[in-house]
Motif scaffolding. Structure first.
Motif, PDB file in Angstrom:
ATOM      1  N   ILE A  64       7.258 -22.691  17.683  1.00  0.00           N
ATOM      2  CA  ILE A  64       5.809 -22.757  17.851  1.00  0.00           C
ATOM      3  C   ILE A  64       5.120 -23.135  16.539  1.00  0.00           C
ATOM      4  O   ILE A  64       4.047 -23.734  16.553  1.00  0.00           O
ATOM      5  CB  ILE A  64       5.226 -21.447  18.422  1.00  0.00           C
ATOM      6  N   VAL A  65       5.762 -22.826  15.420  1.00  0.00           N
ATOM      7  CA  VAL A  65       5.215 -23.212  14.114  1.00  0.00           C
ATOM      8  C   VAL A  65       5.392 -24.711  13.910  1.00  0.00           C
ATOM      9  O   VAL A  65       4.453 -25.423  13.520  1.00  0.00           O
ATOM     10  CB  VAL A  65       5.883 -22.409  12.976  1.00  0.00           C
ATOM     11  N   GLU A  66       6.589 -25.220  14.191  1.00  0.00           N
ATOM     12  CA  GLU A  66       6.876 -26.651  14.048  1.00  0.00           C
ATOM     13  C   GLU A  66       5.959 -27.487  14.936  1.00  0.00           C
ATOM     14  O   GLU A  66       5.529 -28.575  14.554  1.00  0.00           O
ATOM     15  CB  GLU A  66       8.338 -26.910  14.412  1.00  0.00           C
ATOM     16  N   LEU A  67       5.644 -26.976  16.109  1.00  0.00           N
ATOM     17  CA  LEU A  67       4.765 -27.688  17.038  1.00  0.00           C
ATOM     18  C   LEU A  67       3.290 -27.587  16.657  1.00  0.00           C
ATOM     19  O   LEU A  67       2.452 -28.278  17.230  1.00  0.00           O
ATOM     20  CB  LEU A  67       4.950 -27.145  18.462  1.00  0.00           C
ATOM     21  N   GLY A  68       2.967 -26.734  15.700  1.00  0.00           N
ATOM     22  CA  GLY A  68       1.572 -26.572  15.281  1.00  0.00           C
ATOM     23  C   GLY A  68       0.739 -25.766  16.268  1.00  0.00           C
ATOM     24  O   GLY A  68      -0.474 -25.926  16.335  1.00  0.00           O
ATOM     25  N   LEU A  69       1.387 -24.889  17.032  1.00  0.00           N
ATOM     26  CA  LEU A  69       0.675 -24.122  18.054  1.00  0.00           C
ATOM     27  C   LEU A  69      -0.001 -22.867  17.506  1.00  0.00           C
ATOM     28  O   LEU A  69      -0.886 -22.320  18.153  1.00  0.00           O
ATOM     29  CB  LEU A  69       1.643 -23.729  19.179  1.00  0.00           C
ATOM     30  N   VAL A  70       0.392 -22.416  16.323  1.00  0.00           N
ATOM     31  CA  VAL A  70      -0.216 -21.224  15.731  1.00  0.00           C
ATOM     32  C   VAL A  70      -1.464 -21.670  14.976  1.00  0.00           C
ATOM     33  O   VAL A  70      -1.373 -22.428  14.024  1.00  0.00           O
ATOM     34  CB  VAL A  70       0.764 -20.510  14.776  1.00  0.00           C
ATOM     35  N   TYR A  71      -2.640 -21.210  15.433  1.00  0.00           N
ATOM     36  CA  TYR A  71      -3.840 -21.617  14.717  1.00  0.00           C
ATOM     37  C   TYR A  71      -4.528 -20.478  13.983  1.00  0.00           C
ATOM     38  O   TYR A  71      -5.442 -20.711  13.199  1.00  0.00           O
ATOM     39  CB  TYR A  71      -4.815 -22.378  15.615  1.00  0.00           C
ATOM     40  N   ASP A  72      -4.090 -19.241  14.199  1.00  0.00           N
ATOM     41  CA  ASP A  72      -4.652 -18.132  13.430  1.00  0.00           C
ATOM     42  C   ASP A  72      -3.693 -16.947  13.471  1.00  0.00           C
ATOM     43  O   ASP A  72      -2.990 -16.745  14.462  1.00  0.00           O
ATOM     44  CB  ASP A  72      -6.008 -17.720  13.993  1.00  0.00           C
ATOM     45  N   LEU A  73      -3.668 -16.200  12.385  1.00  0.00           N
ATOM     46  CA  LEU A  73      -2.845 -14.992  12.266  1.00  0.00           C
ATOM     47  C   LEU A  73      -3.693 -13.890  11.674  1.00  0.00           C
ATOM     48  O   LEU A  73      -4.551 -14.140  10.834  1.00  0.00           O
ATOM     49  CB  LEU A  73      -1.677 -15.223  11.305  1.00  0.00           C
ATOM     50  N   ALA A  74      -3.422 -12.672  12.105  1.00  0.00           N
ATOM     51  CA  ALA A  74      -4.079 -11.517  11.503  1.00  0.00           C
ATOM     52  C   ALA A  74      -3.091 -10.354  11.507  1.00  0.00           C
ATOM     53  O   ALA A  74      -2.268 -10.233  12.412  1.00  0.00           O
ATOM     54  CB  ALA A  74      -5.333 -11.152  12.283  1.00  0.00           C
ATOM     55  N   TYR A  75      -3.206  -9.523  10.504  1.00  0.00           N
ATOM     56  CA  TYR A  75      -2.389  -8.325  10.411  1.00  0.00           C
ATOM     57  C   TYR A  75      -3.350  -7.149  10.442  1.00  0.00           C
ATOM     58  O   TYR A  75      -4.284  -7.085   9.645  1.00  0.00           O
ATOM     59  CB  TYR A  75      -1.583  -8.335   9.110  1.00  0.00           C
ATOM     60  N   ASP A  76      -3.150  -6.231  11.398  1.00  0.00           N
ATOM     61  CA  ASP A  76      -4.071  -5.122  11.553  1.00  0.00           C
ATOM     62  C   ASP A  76      -3.304  -3.836  11.826  1.00  0.00           C
ATOM     63  O   ASP A  76      -2.749  -3.666  12.919  1.00  0.00           O
ATOM     64  CB  ASP A  76      -5.050  -5.413  12.698  1.00  0.00           C
ATOM     65  N   ASP A  77      -3.259  -2.958  10.853  1.00  0.00           N
ATOM     66  CA  ASP A  77      -2.671  -1.631  11.004  1.00  0.00           C
ATOM     67  C   ASP A  77      -1.268  -1.663  11.613  1.00  0.00           C
ATOM     68  O   ASP A  77      -0.965  -0.978  12.583  1.00  0.00           O
ATOM     69  CB  ASP A  77      -3.598  -0.745  11.829  1.00  0.00           C
ATOM     70  N   GLY A  78      -0.418  -2.521  11.068  1.00  0.00           N
ATOM     71  CA  GLY A  78       0.967  -2.591  11.531  1.00  0.00           C
ATOM     72  C   GLY A  78       1.215  -3.556  12.676  1.00  0.00           C
ATOM     73  O   GLY A  78       2.348  -3.749  13.093  1.00  0.00           O
ATOM     74  N   THR A 105       0.867  -1.172   0.000  1.00  0.00           N
ATOM     75  CA  THR A 105       0.000   0.000   0.000  1.00  0.00           C
ATOM     76  C   THR A 105       0.901   1.218   0.000  1.00  0.00           C
ATOM     77  O   THR A 105       2.123   1.100   0.037  1.00  0.00           O
ATOM     78  CB  THR A 105      -0.915   0.013   1.250  1.00  0.00           C
ATOM     79  N   GLU A 106       0.326   2.414  -0.007  1.00  0.00           N
ATOM     80  CA  GLU A 106       1.141   3.624  -0.006  1.00  0.00           C
ATOM     81  C   GLU A 106       1.979   3.727   1.271  1.00  0.00           C
ATOM     82  O   GLU A 106       3.109   4.185   1.232  1.00  0.00           O
ATOM     83  CB  GLU A 106       0.254   4.855  -0.146  1.00  0.00           C
ATOM     84  N   GLU A 107       1.435   3.326   2.420  1.00  0.00           N
ATOM     85  CA  GLU A 107       2.136   3.485   3.682  1.00  0.00           C
ATOM     86  C   GLU A 107       3.056   2.321   4.037  1.00  0.00           C
ATOM     87  O   GLU A 107       4.110   2.498   4.610  1.00  0.00           O
ATOM     88  CB  GLU A 107       1.142   3.653   4.846  1.00  0.00           C
ATOM     89  N   THR A 108       2.638   1.112   3.734  1.00  0.00           N
ATOM     90  CA  THR A 108       3.373  -0.037   4.255  1.00  0.00           C
ATOM     91  C   THR A 108       3.213  -1.251   3.355  1.00  0.00           C
ATOM     92  O   THR A 108       2.338  -1.285   2.492  1.00  0.00           O
ATOM     93  CB  THR A 108       2.862  -0.373   5.685  1.00  0.00           C
ATOM     94  N   THR A 109       4.037  -2.241   3.578  1.00  0.00           N
ATOM     95  CA  THR A 109       3.914  -3.514   2.901  1.00  0.00           C
ATOM     96  C   THR A 109       3.218  -4.485   3.850  1.00  0.00           C
ATOM     97  O   THR A 109       3.663  -4.679   4.982  1.00  0.00           O
ATOM     98  CB  THR A 109       5.301  -4.073   2.527  1.00  0.00           C
ATOM     99  N   ILE A 110       2.122  -5.054   3.399  1.00  0.00           N
ATOM    100  CA  ILE A 110       1.354  -5.985   4.231  1.00  0.00           C
ATOM    101  C   ILE A 110       1.873  -7.395   3.981  1.00  0.00           C
ATOM    102  O   ILE A 110       1.829  -7.890   2.855  1.00  0.00           O
ATOM    103  CB  ILE A 110      -0.146  -5.888   3.908  1.00  0.00           C
ATOM    104  N   PRO A 111       2.393  -8.052   5.030  1.00  0.00           N
ATOM    105  CA  PRO A 111       2.937  -9.408   4.838  1.00  0.00           C
ATOM    106  C   PRO A 111       1.833 -10.438   4.625  1.00  0.00           C
ATOM    107  O   PRO A 111       0.722 -10.290   5.135  1.00  0.00           O
ATOM    108  CB  PRO A 111       3.670  -9.674   6.162  1.00  0.00           C
ATOM    109  N   THR A 112       2.173 -11.476   3.888  1.00  0.00           N
ATOM    110  CA  THR A 112       1.245 -12.590   3.705  1.00  0.00           C
ATOM    111  C   THR A 112       1.304 -13.488   4.942  1.00  0.00           C
ATOM    112  O   THR A 112       2.237 -13.394   5.750  1.00  0.00           O
ATOM    113  CB  THR A 112       1.639 -13.434   2.470  1.00  0.00           C
ATOM    114  N   ASN A 113       0.318 -14.363   5.088  1.00  0.00           N
ATOM    115  CA  ASN A 113       0.341 -15.321   6.202  1.00  0.00           C
ATOM    116  C   ASN A 113       1.568 -16.220   6.128  1.00  0.00           C
ATOM    117  O   ASN A 113       2.143 -16.571   7.163  1.00  0.00           O
ATOM    118  CB  ASN A 113      -0.935 -16.159   6.234  1.00  0.00           C
ATOM    119  N   GLU A 114       1.987 -16.575   4.925  1.00  0.00           N
ATOM    120  CA  GLU A 114       3.175 -17.409   4.763  1.00  0.00           C
ATOM    121  C   GLU A 114       4.417 -16.682   5.284  1.00  0.00           C
ATOM    122  O   GLU A 114       5.267 -17.270   5.943  1.00  0.00           O
ATOM    123  CB  GLU A 114       3.362 -17.820   3.300  1.00  0.00           C
TER     124      GLU A 114
END
Length: 71
Positions: free
Chosen positions: A32-46, A5-14
């Motif tokens: 925590i990723v290898e263990l499968g502990l992350v079940y949801d991600l969100a990016y919100d305004d930085g 975007t004009e202000e920032t680069t929004i990362p993908t979930n990957e």
């Protein structure tokens, strides 16, 4: 690939998951990723919001089990 975007680069979930591979569970000393502990991600305004599964019982569970029952 990240969305720009004009202000920032929004990362993908990957990309976020890749960044989290360095975060270790303190009890198991594994990613925590290898263990499968992350079940949801969100990016919100930085900010990145990470929802995790617990690897041990909640401290609240222990408190509730020690509370006297009301008579």
């Amino acid at each position: 690939m990240s969305e720009t975007t004009e202000e920032t680069t929004i990362p993908t979930n990957e990309e976020l998951m890749e960044a989290l591979t360095d975060v270790k569970d303190p009890e198991l000393d594994m990613s925590i990723v290898e263990l499968g502990l992350v079940y949801d991600l969100a990016y919100d305004d930085g900010e990145v919001i990470v929802c995790l599964l617990y690897t041990s019982p909640s401290p609240r569970d222990g408190l509730l089990s020690r509370m006297p029952s009301s008579a």
